[in-house]
Scaffold this active site. Structure first.
Site, PDB file in Angstrom:
ATOM      1  N   ASP A  69      -4.104   3.975   2.896  1.00 38.27           N
ATOM      2  CA  ASP A  69      -5.529   3.688   3.140  1.00 38.27           C
ATOM      3  C   ASP A  69      -5.748   2.240   3.571  1.00 38.27           C
ATOM      4  O   ASP A  69      -6.890   1.800   3.735  1.00 38.27           O
ATOM      5  CB  ASP A  69      -6.389   4.038   1.919  1.00 38.27           C
ATOM      6  CG  ASP A  69      -6.049   3.179   0.709  1.00 38.27           C
ATOM      7  OD1 ASP A  69      -5.139   2.333   0.797  1.00 38.27           O
ATOM      8  OD2 ASP A  69      -6.698   3.353  -0.345  1.00 38.27           O
ATOM      9  N   GLU A 122      -8.294 -19.804 -16.614  1.00 33.30           N
ATOM     10  CA  GLU A 122      -8.729 -20.301 -15.307  1.00 33.30           C
ATOM     11  C   GLU A 122      -9.976 -21.135 -15.600  1.00 33.30           C
ATOM     12  O   GLU A 122     -11.074 -20.612 -15.719  1.00 33.30           O
ATOM     13  CB  GLU A 122      -9.064 -19.153 -14.355  1.00 33.30           C
ATOM     14  CG  GLU A 122      -9.315 -19.679 -12.944  1.00 33.30           C
ATOM     15  CD  GLU A 122     -10.612 -19.231 -12.311  1.00 33.30           C
ATOM     16  OE1 GLU A 122     -10.781 -19.470 -11.120  1.00 33.30           O
ATOM     17  OE2 GLU A 122     -11.474 -18.653 -13.002  1.00 33.30           O
ATOM     18  N   ASP A 158      -2.047  -1.089  -3.629  1.00 28.68           N
ATOM     19  CA  ASP A 158      -2.343  -0.341  -4.852  1.00 28.68           C
ATOM     20  C   ASP A 158      -1.220  -0.516  -5.871  1.00 28.68           C
ATOM     21  O   ASP A 158      -0.200  -1.161  -5.595  1.00 28.68           O
ATOM     22  CB  ASP A 158      -2.603   1.138  -4.527  1.00 28.68           C
ATOM     23  CG  ASP A 158      -1.532   1.714  -3.612  1.00 28.68           C
ATOM     24  OD1 ASP A 158      -0.347   1.396  -3.831  1.00 28.68           O
ATOM     25  OD2 ASP A 158      -1.877   2.467  -2.669  1.00 28.68           O
ATOM     26  N   ASP A 182       0.856  -1.201   0.000  1.00 31.12           N
ATOM     27  CA  ASP A 182       0.000   0.000   0.000  1.00 31.12           C
ATOM     28  C   ASP A 182       0.886   1.242   0.000  1.00 31.12           C
ATOM     29  O   ASP A 182       1.705   1.413   0.897  1.00 31.12           O
ATOM     30  CB  ASP A 182      -0.882  -0.050   1.262  1.00 31.12           C
ATOM     31  CG  ASP A 182      -1.712   1.213   1.447  1.00 31.12           C
ATOM     32  OD1 ASP A 182      -1.987   1.894   0.438  1.00 31.12           O
ATOM     33  OD2 ASP A 182      -2.088   1.489   2.602  1.00 31.12           O
ATOM     34  N   ASP A 228     -10.500 -15.133 -16.490  1.00 29.99           N
ATOM     35  CA  ASP A 228     -11.314 -15.554 -15.350  1.00 29.99           C
ATOM     36  C   ASP A 228     -12.501 -16.395 -15.819  1.00 29.99           C
ATOM     37  O   ASP A 228     -13.156 -16.045 -16.813  1.00 29.99           O
ATOM     38  CB  ASP A 228     -11.813 -14.288 -14.628  1.00 29.99           C
ATOM     39  CG  ASP A 228     -12.507 -14.602 -13.323  1.00 29.99           C
ATOM     40  OD1 ASP A 228     -11.828 -15.104 -12.414  1.00 29.99           O
ATOM     41  OD2 ASP A 228     -13.712 -14.342 -13.207  1.00 29.99           O
TER      42      ASP A 228
HETATM   43  C1  BGC Z   1     -11.782 -15.786  -9.317  1.00 28.85           C
HETATM   44  C2  BGC Z   1     -12.492 -15.537  -8.048  1.00 28.85           C
HETATM   45  C3  BGC Z   1     -13.796 -14.840  -8.385  1.00 28.85           C
HETATM   46  C4  BGC Z   1     -14.607 -15.620  -9.408  1.00 28.85           C
HETATM   47  C5  BGC Z   1     -15.678 -14.801 -10.017  1.00 28.85           C
HETATM   48  C6  BGC Z   1     -12.713 -16.791  -9.954  1.00 28.85           C
HETATM   49  O1  BGC Z   1     -12.241 -17.550 -10.840  1.00 28.85           O
HETATM   50  O2  BGC Z   1     -10.491 -16.301  -9.159  1.00 28.85           O
HETATM   51  O3  BGC Z   1     -11.726 -14.789  -7.153  1.00 28.85           O
HETATM   52  O4  BGC Z   1     -14.564 -14.733  -7.220  1.00 28.85           O
HETATM   53  O5  BGC Z   1     -13.815 -16.057 -10.439  1.00 28.85           O
HETATM   54  O6  BGC Z   1     -15.144 -13.830 -10.872  1.00 28.85           O
END
Ligand code: BGC
Length: 557
Positions: A43, A277, A47, A39, A214
């Site tokens: 705060d 992912e 960041d 940070d 993601d």
């Molecule tokens: C991410 C999570 C997230 C989810 C929804 C996952 O694959 O790694 O942290 O909550 O996707 O976006």
């Protein structure tokens, strides 16, 4: 909401450009969970400036690239995985200029930068969702069932708990596989495709070297959105193809993105990558995401979920290598991330096992992902008071991990893995801000406090306390990463199993032989060479090597 750069940044030229052997094939990639890394402004929330200031630490650690979790404009309903503007930096984390500065500094240090892209859903504050007309076309709205539409359109459950549908004031329902603040996009709409390609180009123009995609297995839903038909859906995620996860249709999207990434890379003399992912039920189905015309890498959660048993580890390693070899992709390895219980805790609360596991992982062929703080041996924080919790799954009573596969929640966990030792399986305990220096919180995390409280006994775990201490976990990581760089072929070369006693794994790699004793006691074997690096003191007497329990040794051969 999109911010303007004060000085537009030309894409920096990273070393090793163009096609040819990909830099990602053996890269060690360090995950920076931005809000918990460093940070700069006091705060209590990490960041981009804080992260940039700490890049020399990562260079010195010996990693090749950094993956930054979402720092985009977001109401933070799910730690930034609810994006309201994909081209803006959230003021919590800084400005677009800060992102530009970070990418430049990383490249100057020879580090590549990967950013998250979140295509399955947006925030409910995204302008598309806010617009009554646009939202109907670009998200998944359906009429409800029941006499007056009072029941959800189907039986799907949110990963975070409760129904995957929320009813609007107008009486229809919208789909959210995660929190209600994260409506799922309608990928049957070509405008959604166009927008995400434009977002990727925006960040590529700023110089990023790739994207962590993601929920890469989630964008396409089975036609008609059919019921699953039985309860306990949480147990099925990652265990089988579901009408909302791992549908074959997602591969067309990944193929289009690969064309975009290759085209962009060729035009700019860079190698830019996509990392899936994806929670697929088998190594074979996961390998489909990394076929030559799809993404470059996929996270290997089967390795992450493997119990600390030699047979189980060996079969996961074999299955992973065989599946990726069948499509010519590199295998990846990962033990921890921001969605799962930290592996020091998950592997039975044993730092010895965690140290052994990482030496095993870094000796395997392919690319490796590290999660911030694992190099310090950080455990999961298991006593967070309810009032500081932020994980939406905690409040909705859902799964421990965002899109996690089987084995990461308490009920379905094989012995010795998963939530074992975690507070209750939710995800705040692995997201506690890093300790950098000093004896007291916030341990140099920043000039203010920290958004989650750090344990009072982390003074001995800080980067400063471990630096220069040859017995520390930090120095073990540094030594392993240094050797990995200096032994040609260790990253992407061949691997052969060698004979070993029960409970022990042994395999050769270019320049070394690796032994892993998964048993809780010492094991003797003919010394295969000279110890190069070991997670625990190994002894050699009269050509007999004595491997301590729960240890891994790299031998020069
Ligand atoms: C991410 C999570 C997230 C989810 C929804 C996952 O694959 O790694 O942290 O909550 O996707 O976006």
């Amino acid at each position: 909401m999109t911010q303007e750069l004060t000085s537009p940044s030309p894409a920096p030229q990273a070393p090793g450009t163009g096609r040819g052997p990909g830099w990602w094939r053996d890269a060690v990639i360090y995950q920076v969970y931005v809000r918990s890394f460093a940070d700069s402004d006091g705060d209590g929330i990490g960041d981009l400036r804080g992260a940039r200031e700490r890049l020399p630490y990562l260079k010195d650690l010996g990693v090749d690239a950094v993956w930054l979790t979402p720092f985009y404009a977001s109401p933070q309903a799910d730690g930034g995985y609810d994006v309201a503007d994909y081209r803006a930096v959230d003021p919590l984390f800084g400005t677009l200029q800060d992102a530009d500065d970070l990418i430049r500094t990383a490249h100057d240090l020879g580090l590549r930068v990967i950013v998250d892209i979140v295509p399955n859903h947006t925030s409910d504050r995204h302008p598309w969702f806010q617009d009554p007309e646009l939202s109907r076309q670009r998200y998944l709205f359906r009429p409800g069932k029941g006499e007056s539409g009072e029941l959800p359109p189907n039986d799907w459950e949110s990963v975070f708990g409760g129904p995957a549908w929320t009813r609007t004031d107008r009486g229809d329902w919208y789909l959210h596989l995660f929190a209600p603040e994260q409506p799922d996009l309608n990928w049957d709409n070509p405008e959604v495709h166009t927008e995400f390609e434009a977002i990727m180009r925006f960040w590529l123009d700023l110089g990023v070297d790739g994207f962590r995609v993601d929920v890469a297995h989630g964008m396409i839903k089975a036609p008609g959105l059919p019921d699953i038909g039985h309860g306990a859906q949480a147990q099925l995620i990652g265990a089988q193809v579901l009408p909302f996860f791992d549908q074959d249709g997602v591969h067309a999207i990944h193929r289009a993105w690969r064309r975009l990434l290759d085209g962009y890379g060729d035009a700019h003399g860079r190698q830019v990558i996509g990392v899936a992912e994806a929670w697929a039920p088998t190594a074979e189905r996961l390998a489909l995401y990394v076929r030559p015309d799809e993404l470059h890498q996929a996270f290997n959660f089967q390795f992450l979920n493997a119990p600390w048993q030699s047979d189980a580890l060996r079969s996961v390693i074999d299955a992973s290598l065989a599946a990726t070899a069948s499509v010519g992709a590199p295998t990846t390895w990962v033990l921890s991330n921001h969605d799962v219980v930290r592996h020091t805790t998950r592997l039975g609360g044993s730092l010895a096992r965690a140290r052994a596991a990482i030496l095993l992982m870094l000796a395997l062929p392919g690319s490796a992902y590290l999660y911030q703080g694992e190099e310090l041996g950080l455990p999961e924080v298991t006593d967070l008071p309810d009032e500081v919790r932020q994980d939406p799954a905690f409040f909705r009573g859902g799964r421990a991990t965002g899109a996690a596969g089987p084995g990461t929640d308490t009920e379905s966990a094989p012995d010795g893995v998963a939530a074992a030792g975690g507070q209750d399986g939710f995800r705040d305990g692995c997201r506690v801000p890093l300790p950098w220096s000093g004896e007291l919180p916030p341990y140099g995390f920043g000039p203010g406090g920290s958004w989650l409280p750090q344990p009072a006994d982390w003074g001995g775990l800080t980067v400063a306390a471990q630096t220069g201490d040859a017995a520390s976990t930090l120095e073990l990581y540094r030594a392993a990463l240094d050797l990995r760089r200096r032994l040609p072929g260790l990253g992407d070369g061949p691997m052969t199993w060698a004979p070993a006693p029960d409970g022990v794994l042994a395999f050769t790699r270019p320049g070394l032989l690796c032994t892993v004793n998964t048993l809780g006691h010492d094991v003797e074997l003919p010394a295969p060479g000279t110890p190069l690096l070991s997670s625990a003191p190994v002894t050699v007497d009269d050509a007999t090597g004595r491997l301590p329990g729960d240890s891994c040794t790299w031998w020069a051969i």
